[in-house]
Design an enzyme around this catalytic site. Structure first.
Site, PDB file in Angstrom:
ATOM      1  N   SER A  22       0.805  -1.234   0.000  1.00 36.92           N
ATOM      2  CA  SER A  22       0.000   0.000   0.000  1.00 36.92           C
ATOM      3  C   SER A  22       0.834   1.279   0.000  1.00 36.92           C
ATOM      4  CB  SER A  22      -0.977   0.000   1.177  1.00 36.92           C
ATOM      5  OG  SER A  22      -1.895  -1.046   1.002  1.00 36.92           O
ATOM      6  N   LYS A  70     -10.488  -5.712  10.472  1.00 38.22           N
ATOM      7  CA  LYS A  70     -11.516  -5.161   9.582  1.00 38.22           C
ATOM      8  C   LYS A  70     -12.921  -5.124  10.204  1.00 38.22           C
ATOM      9  CE  LYS A  70      -9.197  -6.218   5.243  1.00 38.22           C
ATOM     10  NZ  LYS A  70      -9.284  -6.804   3.907  1.00 38.22           N
ATOM     11  N   ALA A 131     -15.965 -19.635   1.868  1.00 33.59           N
ATOM     12  CA  ALA A 131     -17.003 -19.003   2.691  1.00 33.59           C
ATOM     13  C   ALA A 131     -16.360 -18.318   3.896  1.00 33.59           C
ATOM     14  CB  ALA A 131     -18.035 -20.038   3.129  1.00 33.59           C
TER      15      ALA A 131
HETATM   16  P1  NAP Z   1     -10.570 -16.881   5.718  1.00 32.79           P
HETATM   17  O1  NAP Z   1     -11.661 -16.052   6.308  1.00 32.79           O
HETATM   18  O2  NAP Z   1      -9.551 -17.498   6.610  1.00 32.79           O
HETATM   19  O3  NAP Z   1     -11.301 -18.060   4.871  1.00 32.79           O
HETATM   20  C1  NAP Z   1     -10.565 -19.122   4.352  1.00 32.79           C
HETATM   21  C2  NAP Z   1     -11.399 -19.908   3.342  1.00 32.79           C
HETATM   22  O4  NAP Z   1     -10.537 -20.904   2.757  1.00 32.79           O
HETATM   23  C3  NAP Z   1     -12.574 -20.664   3.943  1.00 32.79           C
HETATM   24  O5  NAP Z   1     -13.589 -20.781   2.978  1.00 32.79           O
HETATM   25  C4  NAP Z   1     -11.962 -22.046   4.232  1.00 32.79           C
HETATM   26  O6  NAP Z   1     -12.888 -23.108   4.238  1.00 32.79           O
HETATM   27  C5  NAP Z   1     -11.080 -22.205   3.009  1.00 32.79           C
HETATM   28  N1  NAP Z   1      -9.996 -23.154   3.264  1.00 32.79           N
HETATM   29  C6  NAP Z   1      -8.880 -22.947   4.023  1.00 32.79           C
HETATM   30  N2  NAP Z   1      -8.111 -24.061   4.011  1.00 32.79           N
HETATM   31  C7  NAP Z   1      -8.767 -24.979   3.247  1.00 32.79           C
HETATM   32  C8  NAP Z   1      -8.474 -26.305   2.826  1.00 32.79           C
HETATM   33  N3  NAP Z   1      -7.350 -26.930   3.204  1.00 32.79           N
HETATM   34  N4  NAP Z   1      -9.339 -26.934   2.019  1.00 32.79           N
HETATM   35  C9  NAP Z   1     -10.487 -26.328   1.622  1.00 32.79           C
HETATM   36  N5  NAP Z   1     -10.824 -25.071   1.968  1.00 32.79           N
HETATM   37  C10 NAP Z   1      -9.973 -24.401   2.768  1.00 32.79           C
HETATM   38  O7  NAP Z   1      -9.719 -16.063   4.640  1.00 32.79           O
HETATM   39  P2  NAP Z   1     -10.206 -14.754   3.816  1.00 32.79           P
HETATM   40  O8  NAP Z   1      -9.923 -13.534   4.600  1.00 32.79           O
HETATM   41  O9  NAP Z   1     -11.589 -15.011   3.349  1.00 32.79           O
HETATM   42  O10 NAP Z   1      -9.165 -14.720   2.572  1.00 32.79           O
HETATM   43  C11 NAP Z   1      -9.261 -15.658   1.513  1.00 32.79           C
HETATM   44  C12 NAP Z   1      -8.231 -15.337   0.451  1.00 32.79           C
HETATM   45  O11 NAP Z   1      -8.529 -14.114  -0.221  1.00 32.79           O
HETATM   46  C13 NAP Z   1      -6.810 -15.173   1.001  1.00 32.79           C
HETATM   47  O12 NAP Z   1      -5.951 -15.984   0.237  1.00 32.79           O
HETATM   48  C14 NAP Z   1      -6.479 -13.721   0.792  1.00 32.79           C
HETATM   49  O13 NAP Z   1      -5.100 -13.557   0.475  1.00 32.79           O
HETATM   50  C15 NAP Z   1      -7.347 -13.362  -0.402  1.00 32.79           C
HETATM   51  N6  NAP Z   1      -7.665 -11.908  -0.446  1.00 32.79           N
HETATM   52  C16 NAP Z   1      -7.152 -11.166  -1.477  1.00 32.79           C
HETATM   53  C17 NAP Z   1      -7.426  -9.785  -1.555  1.00 32.79           C
HETATM   54  C18 NAP Z   1      -6.851  -8.956  -2.682  1.00 32.79           C
HETATM   55  O14 NAP Z   1      -6.762  -7.722  -2.561  1.00 32.79           O
HETATM   56  N7  NAP Z   1      -6.516  -9.530  -3.810  1.00 32.79           N
HETATM   57  C19 NAP Z   1      -8.232  -9.169  -0.564  1.00 32.79           C
HETATM   58  C20 NAP Z   1      -8.752  -9.975   0.467  1.00 32.79           C
HETATM   59  C21 NAP Z   1      -8.452 -11.342   0.513  1.00 32.79           C
HETATM   60  P3  NAP Z   1     -13.625 -23.541   5.624  1.00 32.79           P
HETATM   61  O15 NAP Z   1     -14.727 -22.543   5.805  1.00 32.79           O
HETATM   62  O16 NAP Z   1     -14.107 -24.917   5.364  1.00 32.79           O
HETATM   63  O17 NAP Z   1     -12.575 -23.462   6.703  1.00 32.79           O
END
Ligand code: NAP
Length: 289
Positions: A22, A70, A131
């Site tokens: 950022s 957040k 999710a």
């Molecule tokens: P989170 O709240 O921790 O959610 C993780 C998700 O991944 C849940 O759906 C979880 O499933 C699933 N998951 C984790 N390990 C798994 C596995 N071994 N097998 C199957 N499913 C699995 O994370 P988040 O904050 O939503 O972030 C998700 C991603 O988005 C991250 O990689 C982050 O870097 C990316 N992101 C990118 C931006 C950008 O600006 N480009 C912005 C925000 C986020 P369960 O519900 O079954 O645990």
């Protein structure tokens, strides 16, 4: 950059903040547009509320908020944008006379990023993988921008069901269909946009993705992975190998920052400048395409 008595301060609150891109984005924008503004990272160990109150007293113009604050930061706001309040997460604070107003530019930034790639949401059927916090926000985005149907697939079905129930109720329609990750034979027989919003495949676990079965990718004409580290995730590879077009999440990161910068400064960042900064970000990450 000359820092003097008129220089405004913006910053990022999070834990950790060391690897953020950022400052590169905002300081370059300020320099190119010619605004007297500096953007710095602030590591907040635990008390985000006091940190935000202190920032307001110090006349800080705006803040970005990242993991893990957040949702917690919302208690420190005097106002909140409607969509951000529905999502229950803010990543941008904008200074007002009374305090800070919260926004979620992750979501408006994702919309701008996918639109800039020519991807449409309106009336489209979309597969959403995950999710967690990011997927929940994407589900609201898809509902807000008029998606036709959303197949929300997650390892834990209960979490997918919770988001589906909440969004369907908020938008008063049966838009989101919760599914497990192995249910895809039940999907309609047509190719769709698929947004990858799980954390599977994020560096250092770069050789993994949430659905390994190649058969699934027959349903995907366009893949959008929220992950950008690495740029070529296994999901991106599998979409491409099965004839689809795929994008990583670096433009989402770019545009969430651009949208925050515009809110703080009341300016419009020209697309040409945004893309110039995108090239810098790619250089920083060693992305060549
Ligand atoms: P989170 O709240 O921790 O959610 C993780 C998700 O991944 C849940 O759906 C979880 O499933 C699933 N998951 C984790 N390990 C798994 C596995 N071994 N097998 C199957 N499913 C699995 O994370 P988040 O904050 O939503 O972030 C998700 C991603 O988005 C991250 O990689 C982050 O870097 C990316 N992101 C990118 C931006 C950008 O600006 N480009 C912005 C925000 C986020 P369960 O519900 O079954 O645990």
């Amino acid at each position: 950059m000359i820092i003097d008595g008129k220089t405004k301060v913006c910053g990022l609150i999070g834990k950790p903040v060391e690897h953020t891109m950022s400052p590169l984005i905002h300081n370059t924008l300020a320099e190119k547009i010619g605004l007297p503004l500096v953007y710095v990272p602030f590591l907040v160990e635990e008390d985000v509320i006091t940190a935000v109150q202190g920032a307001w007293q110090l006349n800080v113009l705006g803040m970005n908020i990242t993991v893990p604050y957040k949702s917690d930061v919302m208690a420190a706001l005097t106002e909140c944008d409607e969509l951000a309040a529905k999502i229950g997460a803010v990543n941008t604070l904008v200074r007002t006379k009374q305090g800070y107003k919260g926004y979620n530019t992750d979501i408006s930034g994702l919309y701008r990023a996918i639109s800039s790639e020519g991807i449409r949401i309106e009336n489209q059927k979309v597969i959403l993988l995950g999710a967690g916090g990011a997927a929940r926000a994407v589900a609201y985005l898809l509902a807000s921008y008029g998606a036709g149907k959303v197949f929300l697939m997650n390892r834990s079905l209960d979490k997918a069901e919770k988001i589906a129930a909440e969004v369907n109720q908020a938008f008063e329609k049966e838009l989101i269909v919760p599914m497990t990750l192995t249910d895809y034979s039940g999907l309609p027989r047509e190719k769709m946009l698929c947004i990858q919003a799980t954390s599977v495949g994020l560096a250092p676990d770069v050789d993994k993705t949430v659905i390994e079965d190649r058969e699934f990718y027959q349903w995907v004409h366009t893949g959008y992975d929220l992950i950008y580290r690495p740029a070529k995730t296994r999901f991106v590879q599998l979409v491409e190998e099965n004839g689809g077009v795929a994008f990583h999440g670096l433009k989402m990161l770019l545009y969430q920052a651009v949208e925050a910068f515009e809110l703080w400064n009341g300016v419009k960042v020209e697309e040409e400048l945004a893309l110039e900064i995108y090239e810098k970000m790619k250089g920083e990450m060693g992305i060549e395409e």
